[in-house]
Design a protein around this motif. Sequence first.
Motif, short mmCIF file in Angstrom:
data_model
loop_
_atom_site.label_atom_id
_atom_site.label_comp_id
_atom_site.label_asym_id
_atom_site.label_seq_id
_atom_site.Cartn_x
_atom_site.Cartn_y
_atom_site.Cartn_z
N LEU A 142 -34.40 18.24 16.48
CA LEU A 142 -35.55 17.56 16.71
C LEU A 142 -35.90 17.40 17.92
N GLY A 143 -37.04 17.96 18.67
CA GLY A 143 -37.30 17.84 19.82
C GLY A 143 -38.09 16.59 20.16
N LEU A 144 -37.86 15.84 21.12
CA LEU A 144 -38.41 14.37 21.23
C LEU A 144 -38.83 14.35 22.81
N ARG A 145 -40.30 13.82 23.23
CA ARG A 145 -40.38 13.55 24.48
C ARG A 145 -40.31 12.21 24.65
N LEU A 146 -39.64 11.94 25.61
CA LEU A 146 -38.85 10.48 25.85
C LEU A 146 -39.54 9.87 26.83
N PRO A 147 -39.79 8.53 26.74
CA PRO A 147 -40.47 7.70 28.01
C PRO A 147 -39.89 8.13 29.23
N PRO A 148 -40.57 8.08 30.16
CA PRO A 148 -40.28 8.40 31.54
C PRO A 148 -39.16 7.44 32.32
N GLY A 149 -38.23 7.85 32.71
CA GLY A 149 -37.32 6.95 33.48
C GLY A 149 -36.07 6.44 32.65
N HIS A 150 -36.12 6.63 31.27
CA HIS A 150 -34.88 6.39 30.55
C HIS A 150 -33.75 7.17 30.60
N ALA A 151 -32.64 6.91 31.06
CA ALA A 151 -31.60 7.47 31.55
C ALA A 151 -30.06 6.98 30.76
N GLY A 152 -29.74 7.75 29.86
CA GLY A 152 -28.83 7.12 29.06
C GLY A 152 -28.81 6.22 28.08
N THR A 153 -27.90 5.86 27.29
CA THR A 153 -27.95 5.06 26.25
C THR A 153 -27.25 3.81 26.61
N LEU A 154 -27.33 2.72 25.63
CA LEU A 154 -26.39 1.42 25.96
C LEU A 154 -25.05 1.81 25.64
N ARG A 155 -24.87 2.77 25.03
CA ARG A 155 -23.42 3.17 24.88
C ARG A 155 -22.67 3.40 26.18
N ASP A 156 -23.59 4.43 27.04
CA ASP A 156 -23.19 4.83 28.33
C ASP A 156 -23.20 3.43 29.19
N VAL A 157 -23.96 2.75 29.00
CA VAL A 157 -23.68 1.27 29.83
C VAL A 157 -22.50 0.78 29.44
N TRP A 158 -22.25 0.68 28.10
CA TRP A 158 -20.84 0.00 27.61
C TRP A 158 -19.68 0.76 28.25
N GLN A 159 -19.56 2.05 28.24
CA GLN A 159 -18.47 2.90 28.83
C GLN A 159 -18.19 2.73 30.28
N ALA A 160 -19.49 2.48 30.97
CA ALA A 160 -19.66 2.51 32.33
C ALA A 160 -19.10 1.16 33.08
#
Length: 245
Positions: A142-160
Amino acid sequence: MISLDVLACPQCGGSLPRVALWKTVNCGWCGATVVHARPVVRRATFAARLARAHTNDTPLAWRGRHYEPVGSTAGELIVVRRVGPDPERIGLQFAADPQSLQREADALVAIRALDAPGAAYFRQRLPVPLGIGRVNDGREALGLRLPPGHAGTLRDVWQAWPGGIDPRHGVWIWRRLLEVLIFLHRAGWAHGRIAPEHALVHPVDHGVTPIGWSGASRSTSVQTADLQRSAWTVRALLHGAAPGA
Protein backbone atom coordinates in the motif's frame (compact mmCIF):
# COMPACT_ATOMS: atom_id res chain seq x y z
CA MET A 1 41.96 31.45 -24.90
CA ILE A 2 38.31 32.53 -25.01
CA SER A 3 35.82 30.67 -22.81
CA LEU A 4 32.27 30.47 -24.15
CA ASP A 5 29.17 29.42 -22.23
CA VAL A 6 26.25 27.99 -24.18
CA LEU A 7 22.69 27.95 -22.86
CA ALA A 8 21.38 24.50 -23.78
CA CYS A 9 18.35 22.44 -22.77
CA PRO A 10 19.47 19.64 -20.41
CA GLN A 11 16.99 17.23 -22.03
CA CYS A 12 17.54 17.66 -25.78
CA GLY A 13 20.56 19.96 -26.04
CA GLY A 14 18.69 22.62 -27.99
CA SER A 15 19.62 26.27 -27.53
CA LEU A 16 17.76 28.36 -24.95
CA PRO A 17 17.09 32.11 -24.90
CA ARG A 18 19.28 34.31 -22.71
CA VAL A 19 16.42 34.85 -20.23
CA ALA A 20 17.00 31.24 -19.09
CA LEU A 21 19.84 32.72 -17.00
CA TRP A 22 17.33 34.20 -14.54
CA LYS A 23 13.86 32.73 -15.16
CA THR A 24 12.03 29.53 -16.05
CA VAL A 25 11.58 28.94 -19.78
CA ASN A 26 10.13 26.29 -22.06
CA CYS A 27 12.52 24.74 -24.54
CA GLY A 28 11.48 25.65 -28.06
CA TRP A 29 12.76 22.33 -29.39
CA CYS A 30 11.41 19.63 -27.06
CA GLY A 31 8.98 21.62 -24.90
CA ALA A 32 10.70 20.76 -21.61
CA THR A 33 10.33 23.25 -18.76
CA VAL A 34 13.80 24.40 -17.71
CA VAL A 35 13.94 25.89 -14.22
CA HIS A 36 16.68 28.34 -13.31
CA ALA A 37 18.60 27.36 -10.17
CA ARG A 38 21.94 28.23 -8.63
CA PRO A 39 23.21 24.64 -8.36
CA VAL A 40 24.70 23.43 -11.64
CA VAL A 41 23.26 20.20 -13.02
CA ARG A 42 25.51 18.60 -15.59
CA ARG A 43 23.79 17.37 -18.71
CA ALA A 44 25.43 13.95 -18.42
CA THR A 45 24.21 13.56 -14.82
CA PHE A 46 20.68 14.59 -15.76
CA ALA A 47 20.63 12.21 -18.73
CA ALA A 48 21.92 9.32 -16.61
CA ARG A 49 19.22 9.77 -13.96
CA LEU A 50 16.54 10.15 -16.63
CA ALA A 51 17.68 6.93 -18.28
CA ARG A 52 17.71 5.14 -14.92
CA ALA A 53 14.12 6.22 -14.29
CA HIS A 54 13.06 4.32 -17.43
CA THR A 55 14.96 1.10 -16.76
CA ASN A 56 14.21 -1.88 -14.58
CA ASP A 57 17.51 -2.01 -12.69
CA THR A 58 16.29 0.06 -9.73
CA PRO A 59 15.78 -1.72 -6.39
CA LEU A 60 11.99 -1.32 -6.28
CA ALA A 61 9.26 -0.94 -8.86
CA TRP A 62 5.69 -0.20 -7.77
CA ARG A 63 2.73 0.64 -10.01
CA GLY A 64 4.91 1.37 -13.01
CA ARG A 65 7.36 3.68 -11.22
CA HIS A 66 10.84 3.01 -9.89
CA TYR A 67 11.96 3.77 -6.35
CA GLU A 68 15.04 3.50 -4.17
CA PRO A 69 14.88 2.96 -0.38
CA VAL A 70 15.90 5.98 1.70
CA GLY A 71 14.73 4.84 5.12
CA SER A 72 13.19 1.92 6.95
CA THR A 73 10.97 1.23 9.91
CA ALA A 74 10.25 -2.01 11.73
CA GLY A 75 9.75 -3.99 8.53
CA GLU A 76 6.09 -3.27 7.79
CA LEU A 77 6.80 0.06 6.13
CA ILE A 78 9.78 1.40 4.21
CA VAL A 79 10.35 4.95 3.01
CA VAL A 80 11.33 5.18 -0.67
CA ARG A 81 12.18 7.95 -3.13
CA ARG A 82 11.04 7.98 -6.74
CA VAL A 83 13.90 7.73 -9.21
CA GLY A 84 13.84 10.51 -11.80
CA PRO A 85 13.30 14.25 -12.12
CA ASP A 86 10.51 14.24 -9.50
CA PRO A 87 12.05 12.53 -6.43
CA GLU A 88 8.84 12.23 -4.38
CA ARG A 89 9.12 10.35 -1.09
CA ILE A 90 6.40 7.89 -0.14
CA GLY A 91 5.96 4.98 2.21
CA LEU A 92 5.32 1.41 1.07
CA GLN A 93 3.30 -0.53 3.62
CA PHE A 94 3.60 -4.33 3.53
CA ALA A 95 1.57 -6.99 5.31
CA ALA A 96 1.50 -10.78 5.50
CA ASP A 97 -2.24 -10.65 4.78
CA PRO A 98 -2.99 -8.56 1.65
CA GLN A 99 -6.55 -8.03 2.88
CA SER A 100 -5.21 -5.98 5.80
CA LEU A 101 -3.76 -3.50 3.29
CA GLN A 102 -7.22 -2.91 1.88
CA ARG A 103 -8.63 -2.53 5.39
CA GLU A 104 -5.94 0.03 6.16
CA ALA A 105 -6.63 1.98 2.96
CA ASP A 106 -10.40 1.96 3.61
CA ALA A 107 -9.91 3.11 7.22
CA LEU A 108 -7.65 5.99 6.19
CA VAL A 109 -10.09 7.12 3.50
CA ALA A 110 -12.97 7.08 6.00
CA ILE A 111 -11.03 8.86 8.76
CA ARG A 112 -9.65 11.51 6.42
CA ALA A 113 -13.22 12.21 5.28
CA LEU A 114 -14.39 13.03 8.83
CA ASP A 115 -15.95 16.45 9.27
CA ALA A 116 -15.51 16.66 13.04
CA PRO A 117 -14.05 19.76 14.77
CA GLY A 118 -10.31 19.94 14.15
CA ALA A 119 -10.48 17.57 11.17
CA ALA A 120 -8.60 19.95 8.86
CA TYR A 121 -5.65 20.07 11.30
CA PHE A 122 -5.48 16.36 12.08
CA ARG A 123 -5.92 15.43 8.42
CA GLN A 124 -2.42 16.84 7.90
CA ARG A 125 -1.08 14.40 10.52
CA LEU A 126 -2.42 11.30 8.77
CA PRO A 127 -1.00 9.38 5.79
CA VAL A 128 -2.72 9.64 2.41
CA PRO A 129 -3.41 6.24 0.79
CA LEU A 130 -2.19 6.12 -2.83
CA GLY A 131 -3.46 2.67 -3.74
CA ILE A 132 -2.35 -0.96 -3.59
CA GLY A 133 0.00 -2.54 -6.10
CA ARG A 134 2.51 -5.33 -6.50
CA VAL A 135 6.21 -4.61 -5.98
CA ASN A 136 8.71 -6.21 -8.36
CA ASP A 137 9.69 -8.71 -5.64
CA GLY A 138 6.15 -10.14 -5.70
CA ARG A 139 4.81 -8.57 -2.51
CA GLU A 140 1.68 -6.44 -2.35
CA ALA A 141 2.19 -2.94 -0.92
CA LEU A 142 0.00 0.00 0.00
CA GLY A 143 1.49 3.32 -1.05
CA LEU A 144 1.23 6.13 1.51
CA ARG A 145 2.04 9.80 1.13
CA LEU A 146 3.55 10.60 4.52
CA PRO A 147 3.48 13.98 6.30
CA PRO A 148 6.68 15.92 5.50
CA GLY A 149 9.57 15.75 7.93
CA HIS A 150 8.68 12.49 9.65
CA ALA A 151 11.73 10.24 9.79
CA GLY A 152 11.57 6.78 11.29
CA THR A 153 9.30 5.41 13.98
CA LEU A 154 9.27 5.48 17.75
CA ARG A 155 10.75 1.99 17.59
CA ASP A 156 13.78 3.51 15.85
CA VAL A 157 14.00 6.05 18.68
CA TRP A 158 13.68 3.26 21.25
CA GLN A 159 16.57 1.35 19.67
CA ALA A 160 18.73 4.45 19.13
CA TRP A 161 18.52 5.43 22.83
CA PRO A 162 19.10 2.20 24.80
CA GLY A 163 19.44 4.18 28.02
CA GLY A 164 16.03 5.80 27.55
CA ILE A 165 15.11 9.24 26.21
CA ASP A 166 14.95 12.47 28.19
CA PRO A 167 11.61 12.51 30.10
CA ARG A 168 10.88 15.98 28.71
CA HIS A 169 10.87 14.53 25.19
CA GLY A 170 8.71 11.66 26.39
CA VAL A 171 6.08 14.11 27.69
CA TRP A 172 5.86 15.92 24.36
CA ILE A 173 5.76 12.72 22.32
CA TRP A 174 2.92 11.36 24.46
CA ARG A 175 1.08 14.66 24.22
CA ARG A 176 1.27 14.62 20.40
CA LEU A 177 0.14 11.01 20.30
CA LEU A 178 -2.78 11.68 22.65
CA GLU A 179 -3.87 14.67 20.55
CA VAL A 180 -4.38 12.38 17.55
CA LEU A 181 -6.09 9.69 19.64
CA ILE A 182 -8.47 12.14 21.33
CA PHE A 183 -9.59 13.49 17.95
CA LEU A 184 -10.00 9.95 16.66
CA HIS A 185 -11.95 8.77 19.71
CA ARG A 186 -14.27 11.77 19.73
CA ALA A 187 -15.12 10.97 16.11
CA GLY A 188 -16.05 7.42 17.16
CA TRP A 189 -12.94 5.61 15.89
CA ALA A 190 -10.09 3.69 17.50
CA HIS A 191 -6.68 2.82 16.09
CA GLY A 192 -6.31 -0.62 17.67
CA ARG A 193 -2.57 -1.17 17.07
CA ILE A 194 -0.75 1.62 18.90
CA ALA A 195 2.89 0.56 19.37
CA PRO A 196 6.36 2.07 18.85
CA GLU A 197 6.57 0.57 15.35
CA HIS A 198 3.20 2.08 14.40
CA ALA A 199 4.07 5.72 15.05
CA LEU A 200 6.20 7.89 12.78
CA VAL A 201 7.96 10.72 14.58
CA HIS A 202 9.06 14.21 13.54
CA PRO A 203 12.54 14.93 14.95
CA VAL A 204 11.92 18.68 15.44
CA ASP A 205 8.48 19.24 16.96
CA HIS A 206 7.84 15.74 18.43
CA GLY A 207 5.03 15.29 15.93
CA VAL A 208 3.63 11.76 15.83
CA THR A 209 1.83 10.19 12.88
CA PRO A 210 0.16 6.82 13.54
CA ILE A 211 0.54 4.14 10.86
CA GLY A 212 -0.67 0.53 10.73
CA TRP A 213 -4.38 1.35 10.47
CA SER A 214 -5.55 -2.14 9.49
CA GLY A 215 -6.95 -2.64 13.01
CA ALA A 216 -8.93 0.62 13.09
CA SER A 217 -12.55 0.20 14.15
CA ARG A 218 -15.53 1.89 15.77
CA SER A 219 -15.23 0.36 19.24
CA THR A 220 -15.21 2.11 22.61
CA SER A 221 -13.45 -0.84 24.24
CA VAL A 222 -10.60 -0.54 21.74
CA GLN A 223 -10.39 3.18 22.52
CA THR A 224 -9.45 2.28 26.10
CA ALA A 225 -6.79 -0.08 24.79
CA ASP A 226 -5.44 2.74 22.59
CA LEU A 227 -4.76 4.87 25.65
CA GLN A 228 -3.17 1.98 27.52
CA ARG A 229 -0.90 1.14 24.59
CA SER A 230 0.11 4.77 24.19
CA ALA A 231 1.23 4.82 27.82
CA TRP A 232 3.21 1.59 27.36
CA THR A 233 4.80 3.02 24.20
CA VAL A 234 6.09 6.09 26.06
CA ARG A 235 7.16 3.92 29.00
CA ALA A 236 9.28 1.84 26.61
CA LEU A 237 10.94 5.00 25.27
CA LEU A 238 11.77 6.18 28.78
CA HIS A 239 13.05 2.77 29.86
CA GLY A 240 15.17 2.17 26.76
CA ALA A 241 15.83 -0.90 24.66
CA ALA A 242 17.35 -4.08 25.97
CA PRO A 243 20.68 -5.16 24.42
CA GLY A 244 20.10 -6.84 21.08
CA ALA A 245 16.46 -5.66 20.86
